[in-house]
Design an enzyme around this catalytic site. Structure first.
Site, PDB file in Angstrom:
ATOM      1  N   LYS A  85       9.252  10.607  -0.784  1.00  0.00           N
ATOM      2  CA  LYS A  85       8.531   9.999   0.356  1.00  0.00           C
ATOM      3  C   LYS A  85       9.529   9.234   1.245  1.00  0.00           C
ATOM      4  O   LYS A  85       9.540   9.400   2.470  1.00  0.00           O
ATOM      5  CB  LYS A  85       7.453   9.038  -0.162  1.00  0.00           C
ATOM      6  N   LYS A 130      15.297  -0.551   4.847  1.00  0.00           N
ATOM      7  CA  LYS A 130      14.782   0.033   3.584  1.00  0.00           C
ATOM      8  C   LYS A 130      15.076   1.536   3.505  1.00  0.00           C
ATOM      9  O   LYS A 130      15.526   2.038   2.466  1.00  0.00           O
ATOM     10  CB  LYS A 130      13.279  -0.245   3.488  1.00  0.00           C
ATOM     11  N   LEU A 163       0.832  -1.208   0.000  1.00  0.00           N
ATOM     12  CA  LEU A 163       0.000   0.000   0.000  1.00  0.00           C
ATOM     13  C   LEU A 163       0.868   1.260   0.000  1.00  0.00           C
ATOM     14  O   LEU A 163       2.054   1.210   0.330  1.00  0.00           O
ATOM     15  CB  LEU A 163      -0.905  -0.036   1.237  1.00  0.00           C
ATOM     16  N   PRO A 164       0.255   2.412  -0.346  1.00  0.00           N
ATOM     17  CA  PRO A 164       1.065   3.623  -0.549  1.00  0.00           C
ATOM     18  C   PRO A 164       1.782   4.156   0.690  1.00  0.00           C
ATOM     19  O   PRO A 164       2.903   4.646   0.580  1.00  0.00           O
ATOM     20  CB  PRO A 164       0.045   4.652  -1.052  1.00  0.00           C
ATOM     21  N   THR A 171       6.319   0.445   1.935  1.00  0.00           N
ATOM     22  CA  THR A 171       7.394   1.196   2.591  1.00  0.00           C
ATOM     23  C   THR A 171       6.750   2.200   3.542  1.00  0.00           C
ATOM     24  O   THR A 171       6.051   3.121   3.106  1.00  0.00           O
ATOM     25  CB  THR A 171       8.253   1.960   1.558  1.00  0.00           C
TER      26      THR A 171
HETATM   27  P1  NAD Z   1       0.795   2.380  -6.343  1.00  0.00           P
HETATM   28  O1  NAD Z   1       0.258   3.718  -6.006  1.00  0.00           O
HETATM   29  O2  NAD Z   1       1.042   2.034  -7.778  1.00  0.00           O
HETATM   30  O3  NAD Z   1      -0.166   1.234  -5.748  1.00  0.00           O
HETATM   31  C1  NAD Z   1      -0.826   1.305  -4.513  1.00  0.00           C
HETATM   32  C2  NAD Z   1      -2.150   0.584  -4.668  1.00  0.00           C
HETATM   33  O4  NAD Z   1      -2.793   0.557  -3.409  1.00  0.00           O
HETATM   34  C3  NAD Z   1      -3.104   1.259  -5.647  1.00  0.00           C
HETATM   35  O5  NAD Z   1      -3.543   0.327  -6.616  1.00  0.00           O
HETATM   36  C4  NAD Z   1      -4.257   1.738  -4.761  1.00  0.00           C
HETATM   37  O6  NAD Z   1      -5.522   1.708  -5.406  1.00  0.00           O
HETATM   38  C5  NAD Z   1      -4.194   0.725  -3.646  1.00  0.00           C
HETATM   39  N1  NAD Z   1      -4.817   1.178  -2.414  1.00  0.00           N
HETATM   40  C6  NAD Z   1      -4.686   2.372  -1.777  1.00  0.00           C
HETATM   41  N2  NAD Z   1      -5.418   2.379  -0.650  1.00  0.00           N
HETATM   42  C7  NAD Z   1      -6.000   1.165  -0.559  1.00  0.00           C
HETATM   43  C8  NAD Z   1      -6.869   0.564   0.385  1.00  0.00           C
HETATM   44  N3  NAD Z   1      -7.287   1.206   1.477  1.00  0.00           N
HETATM   45  N4  NAD Z   1      -7.294  -0.696   0.151  1.00  0.00           N
HETATM   46  C9  NAD Z   1      -6.877  -1.369  -0.945  1.00  0.00           C
HETATM   47  N5  NAD Z   1      -6.059  -0.857  -1.889  1.00  0.00           N
HETATM   48  C10 NAD Z   1      -5.635   0.398  -1.678  1.00  0.00           C
HETATM   49  O7  NAD Z   1       2.133   2.211  -5.491  1.00  0.00           O
HETATM   50  P2  NAD Z   1       3.339   1.199  -5.752  1.00  0.00           P
HETATM   51  O8  NAD Z   1       4.339   1.814  -6.642  1.00  0.00           O
HETATM   52  O9  NAD Z   1       2.781  -0.152  -6.066  1.00  0.00           O
HETATM   53  O10 NAD Z   1       3.993   1.177  -4.287  1.00  0.00           O
HETATM   54  C11 NAD Z   1       3.412   0.459  -3.213  1.00  0.00           C
HETATM   55  C12 NAD Z   1       4.375   0.501  -2.041  1.00  0.00           C
HETATM   56  O11 NAD Z   1       5.633  -0.062  -2.450  1.00  0.00           O
HETATM   57  C13 NAD Z   1       4.681   1.920  -1.532  1.00  0.00           C
HETATM   58  O12 NAD Z   1       4.746   1.888  -0.146  1.00  0.00           O
HETATM   59  C14 NAD Z   1       6.026   2.232  -2.191  1.00  0.00           C
HETATM   60  O13 NAD Z   1       6.773   3.177  -1.439  1.00  0.00           O
HETATM   61  C15 NAD Z   1       6.678   0.860  -2.201  1.00  0.00           C
HETATM   62  N6  NAD Z   1       7.699   0.653  -3.242  1.00  0.00           N
HETATM   63  C16 NAD Z   1       7.497   1.076  -4.519  1.00  0.00           C
HETATM   64  C17 NAD Z   1       8.480   0.846  -5.484  1.00  0.00           C
HETATM   65  C18 NAD Z   1       8.295   1.324  -6.909  1.00  0.00           C
HETATM   66  O14 NAD Z   1       9.278   1.356  -7.669  1.00  0.00           O
HETATM   67  N7  NAD Z   1       7.082   1.669  -7.339  1.00  0.00           N
HETATM   68  C19 NAD Z   1       9.649   0.166  -5.149  1.00  0.00           C
HETATM   69  C20 NAD Z   1       9.820  -0.290  -3.840  1.00  0.00           C
HETATM   70  C21 NAD Z   1       8.830  -0.037  -2.884  1.00  0.00           C
END
Ligand code: NAD
Length: 297
Positions: A246, A171, A65-66, A96
């Site tokens: 972030k 991380k 999740l975000p 994260t």
């Molecule tokens: P994203 O915004 O693409 O995906 C997040 C998803 O969570 C979305 O589909 C959203 O609809 C869903 N969501 C939000 N609130 C929700 C809820 N209450 N119930 C159900 N679903 C919900 O983000 P991402 O890039 O997939 O990143 C997710 C996590 O991974 C973050 O914490 C980010 O910091 C971490 N991360 C991302 C990357 C990257 O390169 N994108 C790499 C490592 C770590």
């Protein structure tokens, strides 16, 4: 473990959950985006109508999740999973978030009878799709032993960092160093080019010298040096600048709380914040910090 619930099917969660489906797990999924849920259902997952429905009968619940507030609401809120679930699946949060938030959620989960791991990842969407992420895990060794076969379907490396929150601490340390290394590398590339050096030749020299680092080798910020790097594709992510900001925010908050001095991290945060003020830059790869130097900022 046979049945997994996966909540949060964004850029990272979608390919991670898809890998579990391909590996033969029964995967119940939920996301606020009905489109993401139905796309994953078409790959063989069970579409959940709610987080609780997705988690029904699961051996483990994975969240991606975000941010920390959303993670807290999902697990601890009035209708949160730790109150609503009848069974006691293993809880694995891969988002994260701040280490202290991870410790709070794990402590409340433990009080309700659940084992919980924080298991944030390194590697962006391409490595999520390949199943080659690095997991940095905080929690008990027994819980990790149970989770390891599942994590290994999504990642190549699974590290036990320590107790709850330790995965998140690892991380934020990693990402702060990646941010500093990227800014430093961009700075040096600009200096070399202003001296008439070919950026590809300069990169090849440093790669065999004492300045070598991961971003220089794999994520070179100068366009054209690495054809597959975001810099060569108009800085398309990759890893979004907004997400790096972030993570730097989490690292600096944590440093303040622990009395640690992180001047390089603070400077990196200012530089990325400056770059992100430009139109659309937050959605660009974090290597777009290069253009700040190219303009002589
Ligand atoms: P994203 O915004 O693409 O995906 C997040 C998803 O969570 C979305 O589909 C959203 O609809 C869903 N969501 C939000 N609130 C929700 C809820 N209450 N119930 C159900 N679903 C919900 O983000 P991402 O890039 O997939 O990143 C997710 C996590 O991974 C973050 O914490 C980010 O910091 C971490 N991360 C991302 C990357 C990257 O390169 N994108 C790499 C490592 C770590």
């Amino acid at each position: 473990m046979k049945k997994i619930a996966f909540i949060g099917l964004g850029n990272m969660g979608f390919p991670m959950a898809a890998n579990l489906v391909r590996a033969g797990y029964e995967v119940g999924v939920y996301d606020l985006s009905a489109d993401a849920v139905s796309r994953l259902a078409s790959e063989g997952a069970r579409a959940g109508r709610s987080p609780l429905d997705a988690a029904d009968g699961a051996d483990a619940v994975i969240t991606m999740l975000p941010n920390g507030k959303i993670v807290c609401d999902l697990y601890l809120g009035p209708e949160g999973l730790i109150h609503a679930l009848q069974d006691r699946p293993l809880l694995i949060d891969c988002s994260t978030i701040a280490p202290e938030t991870a410790r709070t959620v794990a402590a409340e989960a433990a009080a309700a009878g659940f084992s919980m791991l924080d298991a944030p990842v390194s590697g962006g969407p391409p490595r999520a799709a390949e199943g080659t992420l690095s997991f940095m895990v905080g929690g008990s060794g027994e819980a990790l032993d149970a989770a390891r076969p599942v994590l290994e379907k999504m990642g190549r490396f699974v590290f036990h960092a320590g107790g709850n929150g330790a995965g998140q601490a690892a991380k934020i340390c990693n990402n702060m160093l990646a941010a500093v290394a990227m800014a430093g590398t961009a700075e040096v590339m600009e200096l070399g080019v202003r001296n008439g050096l070919d950026p590809a030749v300069l990169s090849a020299i440093i790669q065999k010298s004492s300045g070598n680092n991961f971003v220089l080798e794999r994520w070179n910020p100068w366009p054209g040096v690495l054809p597959e790097a975001p810099a060569s594709k108009g800085y398309a992510p990759g890893f979004q600048l907004a997400l790096m900001l972030k993570d730097l925010g989490l690292a600096l908050d944590n440093a303040r709380a622990n009395g640690a001095s992180v001047p390089m991290g603070a400077l990196a945060q200012s530089l990325y914040a400056l770059r992100s003020k430009e139109d659309g830059a937050g959605a660009s790869d974090f290597s777009c910090i290069q253009t700040l130097y190219s303009r002589g900022a």
